[in-house]
Structure formats: C-alpha cells, structure tokens
Design a protein around this motif. Structure first.
Motif, PDB file in Angstrom:
ATOM      1  N   ILE A 153       0.843  -1.213   0.000  1.00  0.00           N
ATOM      2  CA  ILE A 153       0.000   0.000   0.000  1.00  0.00           C
ATOM      3  C   ILE A 153       0.865   1.245   0.000  1.00  0.00           C
ATOM      4  O   ILE A 153       0.573   2.233  -0.703  1.00  0.00           O
ATOM      5  CB  ILE A 153      -0.943  -0.014   1.214  1.00  0.00           C
ATOM      6  CG1 ILE A 153      -1.899  -1.198   1.136  1.00  0.00           C
ATOM      7  CG2 ILE A 153      -1.725   1.299   1.310  1.00  0.00           C
ATOM      8  CD1 ILE A 153      -2.773  -1.373   2.361  1.00  0.00           C
ATOM      9  N   LEU A 154       1.958   1.228   0.754  1.00  0.00           N
ATOM     10  CA  LEU A 154       2.825   2.402   0.874  1.00  0.00           C
ATOM     11  C   LEU A 154       3.444   2.778  -0.470  1.00  0.00           C
ATOM     12  O   LEU A 154       3.546   3.975  -0.801  1.00  0.00           O
ATOM     13  CB  LEU A 154       3.925   2.115   1.901  1.00  0.00           C
ATOM     14  CG  LEU A 154       4.901   3.242   2.227  1.00  0.00           C
ATOM     15  CD1 LEU A 154       4.165   4.424   2.861  1.00  0.00           C
ATOM     16  CD2 LEU A 154       6.004   2.744   3.146  1.00  0.00           C
ATOM     17  N   GLN A 165      -0.697   7.125   4.097  1.00  0.00           N
ATOM     18  CA  GLN A 165      -0.201   7.863   5.263  1.00  0.00           C
ATOM     19  C   GLN A 165      -0.245   6.995   6.516  1.00  0.00           C
ATOM     20  O   GLN A 165       0.722   6.951   7.301  1.00  0.00           O
ATOM     21  CB  GLN A 165      -1.042   9.122   5.470  1.00  0.00           C
ATOM     22  CG  GLN A 165      -0.936  10.146   4.360  1.00  0.00           C
ATOM     23  CD  GLN A 165      -1.968  11.250   4.494  1.00  0.00           C
ATOM     24  OE1 GLN A 165      -2.694  11.314   5.494  1.00  0.00           O
ATOM     25  NE2 GLN A 165      -2.048  12.114   3.503  1.00  0.00           N
ATOM     26  N   ALA A 166      -1.371   6.310   6.738  1.00  0.00           N
ATOM     27  CA  ALA A 166      -1.507   5.451   7.916  1.00  0.00           C
ATOM     28  C   ALA A 166      -0.508   4.295   7.884  1.00  0.00           C
ATOM     29  O   ALA A 166       0.081   3.932   8.911  1.00  0.00           O
ATOM     30  CB  ALA A 166      -2.935   4.915   8.002  1.00  0.00           C
ATOM     31  N   SER A 170       2.264   3.332  10.703  1.00  0.00           N
ATOM     32  CA  SER A 170       2.139   2.021  11.357  1.00  0.00           C
ATOM     33  C   SER A 170       3.332   1.127  11.054  1.00  0.00           C
ATOM     34  O   SER A 170       3.786   0.378  11.925  1.00  0.00           O
ATOM     35  CB  SER A 170       0.841   1.346  10.906  1.00  0.00           C
ATOM     36  OG  SER A 170      -0.281   2.109  11.278  1.00  0.00           O
ATOM     37  N   LEU A 171       3.827   1.186   9.825  1.00  0.00           N
ATOM     38  CA  LEU A 171       4.994   0.373   9.470  1.00  0.00           C
ATOM     39  C   LEU A 171       6.202   0.755  10.317  1.00  0.00           C
ATOM     40  O   LEU A 171       6.964  -0.119  10.752  1.00  0.00           O
ATOM     41  CB  LEU A 171       5.311   0.534   7.987  1.00  0.00           C
ATOM     42  CG  LEU A 171       6.526  -0.236   7.457  1.00  0.00           C
ATOM     43  CD1 LEU A 171       6.358  -1.731   7.650  1.00  0.00           C
ATOM     44  CD2 LEU A 171       6.765   0.085   5.977  1.00  0.00           C
ATOM     45  N   LEU A 217       1.983  12.421   3.618  1.00  0.00           N
ATOM     46  CA  LEU A 217       2.616  11.113   3.427  1.00  0.00           C
ATOM     47  C   LEU A 217       4.121  11.219   3.591  1.00  0.00           C
ATOM     48  O   LEU A 217       4.745  10.395   4.280  1.00  0.00           O
ATOM     49  CB  LEU A 217       2.271  10.571   2.037  1.00  0.00           C
ATOM     50  CG  LEU A 217       3.030   9.324   1.575  1.00  0.00           C
ATOM     51  CD1 LEU A 217       2.723   8.142   2.475  1.00  0.00           C
ATOM     52  CD2 LEU A 217       2.703   8.990   0.119  1.00  0.00           C
ATOM     53  N   HIS A 218       4.729  12.232   2.980  1.00  0.00           N
ATOM     54  CA  HIS A 218       6.176  12.431   3.111  1.00  0.00           C
ATOM     55  C   HIS A 218       6.555  12.763   4.559  1.00  0.00           C
ATOM     56  O   HIS A 218       7.600  12.325   5.046  1.00  0.00           O
ATOM     57  CB  HIS A 218       6.626  13.556   2.178  1.00  0.00           C
ATOM     58  CG  HIS A 218       6.396  13.245   0.731  1.00  0.00           C
ATOM     59  ND1 HIS A 218       6.101  14.213  -0.202  1.00  0.00           N
ATOM     60  CD2 HIS A 218       6.403  12.065   0.048  1.00  0.00           C
ATOM     61  CE1 HIS A 218       5.949  13.650  -1.390  1.00  0.00           C
ATOM     62  NE2 HIS A 218       6.136  12.349  -1.260  1.00  0.00           N
ATOM     63  N   THR A 219       5.698  13.530   5.227  1.00  0.00           N
ATOM     64  CA  THR A 219       5.960  13.864   6.634  1.00  0.00           C
ATOM     65  C   THR A 219       5.947  12.608   7.504  1.00  0.00           C
ATOM     66  O   THR A 219       6.833  12.406   8.348  1.00  0.00           O
ATOM     67  CB  THR A 219       4.910  14.863   7.148  1.00  0.00           C
ATOM     68  OG1 THR A 219       4.930  16.034   6.331  1.00  0.00           O
ATOM     69  CG2 THR A 219       5.197  15.259   8.585  1.00  0.00           C
TER      70      THR A 219
END
Length: 426
Positions: A153-154, A165-166, A170-171, A217-219
């Motif tokens: 997903i990432l 983003q999640a 979480s990863l 997402l980058h953050t």
C-alpha cells in the motif's frame, strides 16, 4: 409547710440499674457477627459485580472481533474503532494472545479489501496489537503477516492517500516493536527514504513539484524514518548523516507539520552524531542556524497564529540543540511515578507511542511491561486503590496550597509592578 423532697436526677426507675447480663453479651456478640457478615457479603457482591463486568467486556470484544469480517463496511468500521479504544485504554494481553492470529487475519482483510478510513483504522489497530503483545515471537508472527501488505500500500501510487499515510506511520512503529532482523530495519528505512527524498532540492538547484495531498505522506515517512534511526548503531547513524545537507531544504516547505518534522529530525541527527563524535563540526552550521533562528522568530502574517506559535516553540528547542547540544527536558507524571524526557531520541519514541495510545499513555506507562521496558522504568509497581487514594492530597489541602501560592506570587509581582500615583492639576 413540709419541705418538698429532692428528686433524684436519674428518676425513680433508673435508680435500680441491672448489671450487664450474659444475655446482653450474647446479643452484643451477635450484632458484631452480623455486621461482619454484612461487610463480607458486600465485598463478595463487589467482586461478583466486577467479575460480571469483566465477562461483559470480553463478550463485547468477541463481538467486535467477529464483526470485523461483516459484509457491512460501517459495521466493520465500528468494530475496528471499538477494538482500538479497548487496546488503547486497557491491558488485554491474555485475551488478545489467544486470538492474535484471528485479529491479524481481520486486519489483513480490512487493509486489502477496505477503503480509506477502514484501512486507516486497521493500520492503527495493527500497531496497538503489537504494543499489547510486546516485543517477542507473538508480535513477530503478526508483523510478518502484515508487513508485505503495509509496503504494498505504501509504494502504490494509485492507492488511497490516507491509507498510505496510515501505513507509513504504522509500518514504522510495528518495525520498532516487532522486527527481529536489523537488516530488515535498514531496508524499511530505505523505503521511507524513497518517499521523503522526493522533496529534496535537485542537484541542478531546481525544486520538485509538490502535490499538497502527498505532503502528509512524506511527513509521516520522515517521522517513521527518524523513529527507526533511534535504534540504529552509531556507524549507521553516521552513514545517515548524508541527509543533513538535504534536510534543511525541507524547512522551507509550506506545510508547518513538515517543517516541524524536518527540524526535529535535524536535532535528532545532531544528537546521535555527537554521541559518537563529541567534536563533530558541520560545514553548513552557520546557514542552518540562521534558518532555524528565522523559524524560531517567524512572524509572517500569512500563516495561522496557532501554526506560528507551535513552530516558534519547537524551533527554539531545535536551535538550542544544534548550537549548544541542549534539550529542554519534560517530566511526565503517571500515578505515583514520573518519567523525564531528556533527549530527542526519547521524545521521538514517546511521541510515536502516544500517537496511537492517546489518552491511555499514562495507563500504559504504569501497567504495560513492554512500554516500561522501552523507557527503562522497571517492572510495574503494584499499588492498590486504597494506598493510591491515601497518597493523594485532599481537595482542601490543594485549595490551601494554591491560595498560599497565589498570595506569594501576588506579593512578589507587586514589588515590580508600577504604582499609580495621583498627580494634582497644574
């Protein structure tokens, strides 16, 4: 006239007092026994009530677990949120350990077939599941199942942005808790680098085009990368120093969250490098300090007041870390204990756990053995409710203390406060 007889103060019938008989003693003994039995029965009833409440709670959790595979997306969402709330506010190791693979399968299903909000809830639940299980074989089994899904997903540009983003957040935390191979940790860090390095200025000096929807997402990728950097060896931290020449460009990003994340990551890098080499000298030190000072005193009108206030507060600490190597320590109180956040490494770790546990962080600091081990707090302290209540000061004591402090503060301020003086007419 004859003088009236003086009445006895005790009365005629009370004058003849019978001695305490054996029958009275037996009645007194029976009353004591009955009161003792009442207290015992009350304690038993309280224990039974607590046991019934625990059974009801576990039954509700079982319903939530079964509902995570329901056909209705709304039902699945409610079930995921219910499990998240339970894991964030209670220690459920024994209950969860027996059902960990069932919960893992449900999370995997929601991540693969769910959309948007459901995927975000499933990713958060995966982190809480690993936090409950702690670092060990059980959490490793869970993570081995979910890690490929997270990475798919990432790295999927067509996937839902919120889900990506999640998964980035979480990863990072699941890798910190459950990854058993340090080489896999480095590989995950490279996955994060492939995301946030898109924002770096190119070698020809041009800036990449940024999609505002992917900034978060980058953050998140940068923050997860910094989290895993806290468990790297000194040599690896030195190798990652190459990012120090690029990260300052992220301080010019339009998003305040990205600017703060970049600033805290820079402070973390300086702290880790100075632990290895106390005499570390950075070539771009002066331009970096000028940029950090500008952000610490930012007063641009086009930015929101809340963002400016938060930014100035953070970058004052970052500037002090870069210039002097200091950290503004913070004390976290929970129950009868306290923990001091005295480094950027500790702060990044604490913020990562608090993001998922939320208001239950203090409870986990008290009772979760894994989190206590991470922050070197030792085994949980067993204090019953009566002892804890005795340690707390009463409301009157707190009121008197606050009143005395207010009075002393007012007196101290009056010494330096200008007095108004009546001035006569000329």
């Amino acid at each position: 006239m004859p003088r009236a007889k003086k009445r006895s103060g005790r009365g005629g019938q009370q004058g003849n007092v019978q001695p305490f008989s054996d029958e009275d003693a037996s009645i007194e003994t029976l009353s004591h026994c009955s009161s003792l039995s009442e207290r015992t029965s009350a304690a038993e009833e309280a224990g039974e009530t607590e046991e019934m409440a625990q059974e009801d709670f576990q039954y509700k959790l079982k319903v939530y677990i079964d509902s995570t595979v329901d056909k209705s997306a709304k039902t699945r969402q409610v079930a995921l949120d219910g499990l998240k709330t339970a894991m964030a506010t209670k220690i459920l190791y024994e209950f969860i350990s027996e059902r960990r693979m069932t919960i893992t399968d449900s999370i995997e299903r929601c991540l693969k077939k769910g959309k948007g909000v459901e995927q975000c809830a499933a990713a958060s639940l995966a982190c809480l599941l690993c936090i409950q299980l702690g670092s060990g074989i059980e959490s490793e089994e869970v993570f081995k199942t979910l890690k490929p899904v997270f990475k798919t997903i990432l790295n999927d540009g067509a996937a839902n942005t919120q889900a990506r983003q999640a998964c980035a957040t979480s990863l990072g935390l699941c890798t910190l808790v459950a990854e058993d191979d340090i080489m896999d940790v480095y590989a995950t860090m490279e996955s994060f680098e492939s995301l946030f390095t898109h924002l770096y200025v190119r070698e020809d000096g041009s800036r990449p085009s940024v999609n505002p929807q992917t900034t978060q997402l980058h953050t998140n990728a940068l923050l997860s990368w910094a989290l895993l950097l806290t468990i790297c060896t000194g040599n690896v931290a030195t190798y990652k120093l190459r990012h120090l020449s690029k990260l300052p460009h992220l301080l010019e990003n339009d998003d305040v969250t990205m600017r703060i994340a970049a600033g805290e990551t820079i402070a973390l890098l300086f702290e880790l490098i100075r632990d290895v080499d106390p005499e570390f000298d950075y070539d771009g030190w002066e331009p970096l300090c000028e940029k950090l000072n500008a952000l610490a005193t930012d007063c641009n009108k086009h930015r929101a007041k809340t963002d400016k206030r938060k930014q100035r507060s953070v970058f004052r600490d970052v500037l002090k870390a870069v210039e002097e190597g200091d950290f503004q320590s913070e004390t976290i109180r929970f129950g009868t204990e306290r923990m001091v956040i005295d480094s950027w490494v500790r702060k990044r770790t604490y913020d990562a756990f608090r993001e998922f546990v939320g208001s239950g962080m203090n409870y986990h600091l008290q009772a979760n053995e894994f989190i206590r081990d991470v922050f070197e707090l030792g085994p949980p302290m067993l204090i019953d409710s009566a002892a804890l209540k005795a340690m707390k000061s009463s409301r009157l004591e707190r009121h008197l203390y606050n009143a005395a402090a207010f009075k002393a503060r007012t007196k101290a301020r009056n010494k330096f406060r200008d007095k108004r003086v009546d001035v006569g007419e000329f």
